[in-house]
Design a protein around this motif. Structure first.
Motif, PDB file in Angstrom:
ATOM      1  N   GLY B 183       0.917  -1.001   0.139  1.00 31.73           N
ATOM      2  CA  GLY B 183       0.153  -0.064   0.049  1.00 31.73           C
ATOM      3  C   GLY B 183       0.981   1.331   0.017  1.00 31.73           C
ATOM      4  O   GLY B 183       2.078   1.250  -0.067  1.00 31.73           O
ATOM      5  N   THR B 184       0.301   2.614   0.192  1.00 34.90           N
ATOM      6  CA  THR B 184       0.838   3.844  -0.021  1.00 34.90           C
ATOM      7  C   THR B 184       1.626   4.084   1.368  1.00 34.90           C
ATOM      8  O   THR B 184       1.098   3.536   2.471  1.00 34.90           O
ATOM      9  N   GLN B 190       4.790   7.089  -1.139  1.00 35.98           N
ATOM     10  CA  GLN B 190       5.202   6.124  -2.302  1.00 35.98           C
ATOM     11  C   GLN B 190       4.265   4.882  -2.358  1.00 35.98           C
ATOM     12  O   GLN B 190       4.273   4.270  -1.036  1.00 35.98           O
ATOM     13  N   GLU B 191       3.967   4.335  -3.550  1.00 34.90           N
ATOM     14  CA  GLU B 191       3.300   2.931  -3.488  1.00 34.90           C
ATOM     15  C   GLU B 191       4.352   1.990  -3.161  1.00 34.90           C
ATOM     16  O   GLU B 191       5.356   1.841  -3.858  1.00 34.90           O
ATOM     17  N   THR B 194       2.456  -2.695  -4.754  1.00 33.18           N
ATOM     18  CA  THR B 194       0.903  -2.574  -5.314  1.00 33.18           C
ATOM     19  C   THR B 194       0.918  -3.152  -6.900  1.00 33.18           C
ATOM     20  O   THR B 194      -0.318  -3.167  -7.230  1.00 33.18           O
ATOM     21  N   ALA B 198      -4.752  -0.224  -8.732  1.00 31.89           N
ATOM     22  CA  ALA B 198      -5.488   0.945  -7.825  1.00 31.89           C
ATOM     23  C   ALA B 198      -5.927   0.711  -6.512  1.00 31.89           C
ATOM     24  O   ALA B 198      -5.736   1.344  -5.465  1.00 31.89           O
ATOM     25  N   SER B 201      -3.602   0.258  -3.616  1.00 30.57           N
ATOM     26  CA  SER B 201      -2.823   1.657  -3.086  1.00 30.57           C
ATOM     27  C   SER B 201      -3.207   1.928  -1.667  1.00 30.57           C
ATOM     28  O   SER B 201      -2.447   2.389  -0.788  1.00 30.57           O
ATOM     29  N   ASP B 202      -4.391   1.405  -1.024  1.00 30.14           N
ATOM     30  CA  ASP B 202      -4.835   1.852   0.329  1.00 30.14           C
ATOM     31  C   ASP B 202      -4.356   0.676   1.171  1.00 30.14           C
ATOM     32  O   ASP B 202      -4.621   0.404   2.450  1.00 30.14           O
TER      33      ASP B 202
END
Lengths: 172, 502
Positions: B183-184, B190-191, B194, B198, B201-202
């Motif tokens: 995740g971010t 920064q990712e 992942t 999309a 990313s959480d």
């Protein structure tokens, strides 16, 4: 695997295919994670960068995997046993069908319209139900309809979750 | 007494009509799902998590706690009637409980379990209320370094107390920690890991992972072999134990409550240890140990009380320190975060209604169990006769709808299937998935605290073992090292094997 009943090593042989596979699996995951975290800066101890922990954990996972694989050469343990391919195909396939049809999907030329819970629900139950050895098709069909109806009543109306029912037919 | 005014506040919240109804509904559906063979509390909570999303936080947590007790108790019902333990904590109940059922004393066994659980629950509620305030005050003294060390200790306990191989439990915890880094990155944005997806990313969605690894994987495992269910046929018999039974069960209930309550607070999976310890103890001090395994009432009363006491005191580390001691509590953290509550010492000061309402509702929940389970036992027996070929599609559709409604994302459903496959692989390789979930949840907290501690100490690891300024942190780490060493010493781990294989 048991660390205590140390057996006299009578030559190296695989004493637990399960543990060996487990070790290899851990190492593979660790290598994958390390590879994908390669570009992330590790930073310094004063200011940890985004790559520090993923890399550190990957290294530890890999180390544990190696230990597990080596232990499988020394300690007695379980063997790998049969897989439920039917379950994987039907149960997980049914889940994916649900994911594809509930709100529609588009990958390149393939296009699935949004069918909603009224279709996705029975589809999931019918398809995944085929995984059971003692399936009865008529019973399954009736159950699929009844269960989906119950779920619609429970989730859509009693709990008012925003889940599409049948956009193509009812517009909701 | 401060404690009683707090409890009064709590009961004021818990005894509103709405919250009683939620607690009742939670216990009922929790039992309903938890009674299904092979569906333990973790799976039950993951399956039912979504139905609480629409509620306000206090109500949602009260309902979730109810679901937890229901699932826990449902596991005992399955253990007694079908000889299948819902999860590790009811393993011992199968030994004597199922024997009692075969002798036509199923009702007495269920009744004893319910009454013992109720008593243990009452005591545990009082313990939580009494310990809540002092522990929270202590927790407020904790800095990032102490928190980090505490979590390290918790993970060490989890390794030691896990069933099966220590090395494999270690693997699972580290894998959970690794997953938690997906995740971010919170500081640099920064990712990480992942793969450009999309929705990753959480981070990996908590409920997606829990439902996949516990719900779906369990279904796959059960599909492997044609089911052989040994549902007790014939009469359940009367439910209320007679005077002689009561007398025999009273002391085991008391001892079980004490053992379970203490072990439940332990980080790691202390709640699992309680029933085992209680059973071993009852067998040791019994006049005629040979009765055990053949339907001794003490073998149901003691472990069941320990089970329930531990299940409840496990809330203490979560509510006061914000640290989940086991996988079920890790699920609770997930649920709380979804409702915007960060568990920890601040909850008690910021949301006293929520905190004390939940504590009081624990007692209400225990009362509900008594009310729900005894009269409805006939219904549960009927439910146990539903064939698996219909049961698992029903579980799947619940999971799918639930997962979909977390974020309204069909992709999450597909991810859950993927995690189901992953969980099944873990089972096949002999890994226990519960430590994975614990590592996953603690991983995020640990990273945050580690960073804060290192920033405060200007990058020096010495801050964790600085005995002059941070004695608590040092003590916690010493305990962590000690238990690991003890567990790895041959003589002790031999005993540990005996406890877990018995």
């Amino acid at each position: 695997m048991n660390l205590n009943r140390i057996e006299q090593a009578r030559g190296l042989r695989i004493r637990s295919t399960q543990d060996l596979a487990g070790g290899v699996f851990m190492v593979a995951l660790a290598l994958g994670a390390f590879f994908f975290a390669w570009d992330l800066p590790a930073g310094t101890l004063r200011q940890l960068g985004p790559g520090m922990l993923p890399k550190a954990f990957a290294v530890i996972c890999g180390g544990l995997g190696v230990m597990l694989a080596l232990a499988s050469l020394r300690y007695e343990g379980e063997a790998l046993s049969g897989w439920s391919w039917k379950g994987i195909f039907f149960a997980l396939g049914g889940t994916c069908l649900f994911a594809l049809t509930i709100r529609g999907f588009e990958i390149g030329p393939v296009r699935v319209p949004a069918l909603g819970l009224m279709v996705a629900g029975p589809l999931l139950i019918l398809f995944s139900g085929l995984a059971a050895d003692d399936r009865k098709l008529r019973e399954l069909a009736i159950f699929a309809v009844a269960m989906s109806a119950a779920c619609i009543l429970l989730f859509k109306y009693a709990l008012s979750l925003p889940i599409p029912l049948a956009p193509w037919l009812l517009g909701i | 007494m401060e404690m009683f005014s707090h409890l009064a506040l709590g009961f004021g919240v818990a005894l509103t009509l709405k919250n009683i109804a939620l607690c009742f509904a939670g216990c009922l559906v929790g039992t309903l799902i938890g009674v299904l063979p092979g569906v333990g509390p973790i799976a039950t909570i993951s399956i039912l998590l979504p139905i609480t999303f629409g509620l306000e936080p206090t109500g949602a947590l009260i309902m979730l706690a109810g679901i937890y007790y229901g699932a826990q108790y449902g596991g005992s019902t399955t253990a007694i009637l079908v000889n299948i333990p819902g999860e590790a904590t009811s393993v011992v109940t199968t030994l004597d409980g199922h024997q009692m059922a075969r002798q036509g004393r199923a009702g007495i066994a269920l009744g004893t379990a319910a009454i013992g659980s109720f008593f243990a629950g009452c005591v545990a509620t009082l313990i939580i209320a009494a310990l809540g305030l002092p522990l929270t005050r202590m927790a407020l003294l904790f800095g990032p370094a102490e928190y980090f060390s505490l979590m390290v200790m918790g993970l060490c306990f989890a390794v030691v107390l896990a069933r099966g191989s220590i090395l494999k439990a270690f693997c699972m915890i580290m894998l959970g920690l690794l997953f938690s880094t997906v995740g971010t990155d919170l500081e640099t944005g920064q990712e990480r890991l992942t793969f450009g997806v999309a929705s990753l990313s959480d981070g990996i969605d908590f409920s997606v992972m829990a439902m996949g690894v516990f719900g779906f994987a369990e279904v796959l495992r059960n599909l492997e072999s044609p089911e052989a269910r040994d549902v007790v046929k014939g009469r359940i018999g009367r439910l209320l134990p007679g005077w002689a039974d009561m007398k025999q069960a009273a002391a085991p209930v008391l001892r079980g409550t004490a053992i379970g309550g203490i072990l439940g607070i332990l980080p790691g999976n202390g709640a699992v240890l309680g029933p085992f310890a209680s059973y071993t103890m009852e067998k040791k001090i019994a006049k005629d140990p040979s009765r055990f395994g053949k339907g001794a009432i003490e073998g149901v009363a003691g472990p069941e009380s320990a089970n329930n006491a531990g299940a409840q005191t496990a809330f203490i580390p979560l509510l006061t320190l914000g640290i989940p001691p086991n996988a079920v509590m890790a699920l609770m953290v997930g649920a709380m975060t979804i409702h915007g509550i960060i568990p920890g010492p601040q909850v008690m000061t910021r949301n006293p209604e929520l905190f004390w309402g939940m504590v009081a509702s624990m007692w209400v929940g225990n009362l509900m169990l008594l009310v729900i389970n005894l009269p409805l036992v006939g219904m549960w027996v009927k439910l146990l006769q539903v064939p698996y070929r219909l049961m698992f599609p029903a579980i799947l559709i619940f999971c799918c709808i639930g997962i979909y409604s977390v974020n309204n994302q069909p992709l999450d459903v597909a991810f859950t299937a993927l995690f189901g496959l992953f969980g099944y692989l873990l089972i096949k390789l002999g890994f226990e998935p519960a430590p994975l979930l614990l590592g996953f949840v603690l991983g995020k907290l640990m990273e945050e605290k580690l960073r804060q501690a290192l920033i405060l100490s200007r990058g020096s690891f010495y801050t964790f073992i600085d005995y002059q300024n941070r004695p608590i942190s040092l003590a916690l780490l010493i305990v962590a090292v000690l238990i690991l060493v003890i567990a790895l010493l041959p003589s002790v781990s031999k005993k540990r094997d005996e406890v877990f294989t018995e």
